[in-house]
Design an enzyme around this catalytic site. Structure first.
Site, short mmCIF file in Angstrom:
data_model
loop_
_atom_site.label_atom_id
_atom_site.label_comp_id
_atom_site.label_asym_id
_atom_site.label_seq_id
_atom_site.Cartn_x
_atom_site.Cartn_y
_atom_site.Cartn_z
N CYS A 4 0.84 -1.20 0.00
CA CYS A 4 0.00 0.00 0.00
C CYS A 4 0.87 1.25 0.00
O CYS A 4 1.69 1.46 0.90
CB CYS A 4 -0.92 -0.03 1.24
SG CYS A 4 -1.84 1.48 1.44
N HIS A 46 -4.06 1.34 8.48
CA HIS A 46 -4.61 0.98 7.17
C HIS A 46 -6.06 0.54 7.31
O HIS A 46 -6.36 -0.45 7.97
CB HIS A 46 -3.80 -0.16 6.52
CG HIS A 46 -4.37 -0.53 5.17
ND1 HIS A 46 -3.86 -0.05 4.00
CD2 HIS A 46 -5.44 -1.28 4.84
CE1 HIS A 46 -4.58 -0.49 2.99
NE2 HIS A 46 -5.55 -1.25 3.48
N GLY A 91 -15.12 6.82 -6.95
CA GLY A 91 -13.89 7.27 -7.60
C GLY A 91 -12.64 7.06 -6.77
O GLY A 91 -11.61 7.70 -7.00
N HIS A 98 -8.54 7.94 3.14
CA HIS A 98 -7.96 9.29 3.14
C HIS A 98 -9.03 10.31 2.81
O HIS A 98 -10.05 9.99 2.18
CB HIS A 98 -6.81 9.38 2.14
CG HIS A 98 -7.21 9.02 0.74
ND1 HIS A 98 -7.33 7.71 0.34
CD2 HIS A 98 -7.57 9.78 -0.31
CE1 HIS A 98 -7.73 7.69 -0.93
NE2 HIS A 98 -7.90 8.93 -1.34
P1 5GP Z 1 -8.63 8.87 -4.40
O1 5GP Z 1 -8.87 8.91 -5.89
O2 5GP Z 1 -8.32 7.47 -3.94
O3 5GP Z 1 -9.68 9.55 -3.62
O4 5GP Z 1 -7.36 9.78 -4.18
C1 5GP Z 1 -6.05 9.35 -4.28
C2 5GP Z 1 -5.22 10.61 -4.33
O5 5GP Z 1 -3.91 10.27 -3.95
C3 5GP Z 1 -5.14 11.23 -5.74
O6 5GP Z 1 -5.58 12.57 -5.68
C4 5GP Z 1 -3.66 11.12 -6.09
O7 5GP Z 1 -3.20 12.23 -6.80
C5 5GP Z 1 -2.99 10.99 -4.73
N1 5GP Z 1 -1.78 10.19 -4.72
C6 5GP Z 1 -1.60 8.95 -5.24
N2 5GP Z 1 -0.37 8.50 -5.03
C7 5GP Z 1 0.28 9.48 -4.34
C8 5GP Z 1 1.60 9.62 -3.83
O8 5GP Z 1 2.45 8.74 -3.97
N3 5GP Z 1 1.91 10.77 -3.15
C9 5GP Z 1 0.98 11.76 -2.98
N4 5GP Z 1 1.39 12.85 -2.33
N5 5GP Z 1 -0.27 11.67 -3.45
C10 5GP Z 1 -0.63 10.55 -4.13
ZN ZN Z 2 -2.36 1.28 3.62
#
Ligand code: 5GP
Ligand code: ZN
Length: 112
Positions: A4, A46, A91, A98
């Site tokens: 993860c 997690h 999405g 998070h």
């Molecule tokens: P979700 O689509 O799951 O709500 O949001 C995931 C978010 O995590 C996305 O906005 C993406 O840009 C961000 N993200 C994914 N991988 C990384 C990473 O390695 N570092 C950071 N700072 N943000 C990440």
């Molecule tokens: Zn995790």
């Protein structure tokens, strides 16, 4: 969870430039920001999604952290948006709970 990406960030195996740390969350800047301020509040533990969090522990903390961020980033008056993408239709792309904290521009409604 070994594979993860957010667990690796929480455990400091990847440097993600942590901007703040609270009891149960770390706050980092989103790597792909959609607004001038785009932070992620990542649960230190997690949980695959919002559905799995310990509401009594983490839930109690979340609103306080959000209010503190609104203060820190001086957006209490201008406003901000909180998003918790959950599951496929929501999405969600990273399966580690998070919260998006976005500010610095106006957001439309309904979201896409
Ligand atoms: P979700 O689509 O799951 O709500 O949001 C995931 C978010 O995590 C996305 O906005 C993406 O840009 C961000 N993200 C994914 N991988 C990384 C990473 O390695 N570092 C950071 N700072 N943000 C990440
Ligand atoms: Zn995790």
């Amino acid at each position: 969870m070994e594979d993860c990406i957010f667990c690796k960030i929480v455990n400091k195996k990847i440097n993600a430039g942590v901007v703040k740390e609270t009891g149960n969350f770390i706050i980092i800047k989103d790597i792909n920001p959609v607004s001038p301020v785009h932070l992620l509040l990542i649960s230190k533990k997690h949980y695959d999604s919002l559905l799995n969090i310990d509401s009594r522990v983490d839930g109690n903390e979340i609103f306080g952290v959000i209010k503190d961020l609104a203060n820190d980033y001086n957006v209490k008056d201008s406003g901000f948006r909180i998003v918790i993408n959950t599951g496929e239709d929501g999405g969600q792309t990273v399966s580690h709970m998070h919260i998006h904290f976005m500010a610095g521009r106006g957001f439309g409604w309904p979201p896409g």
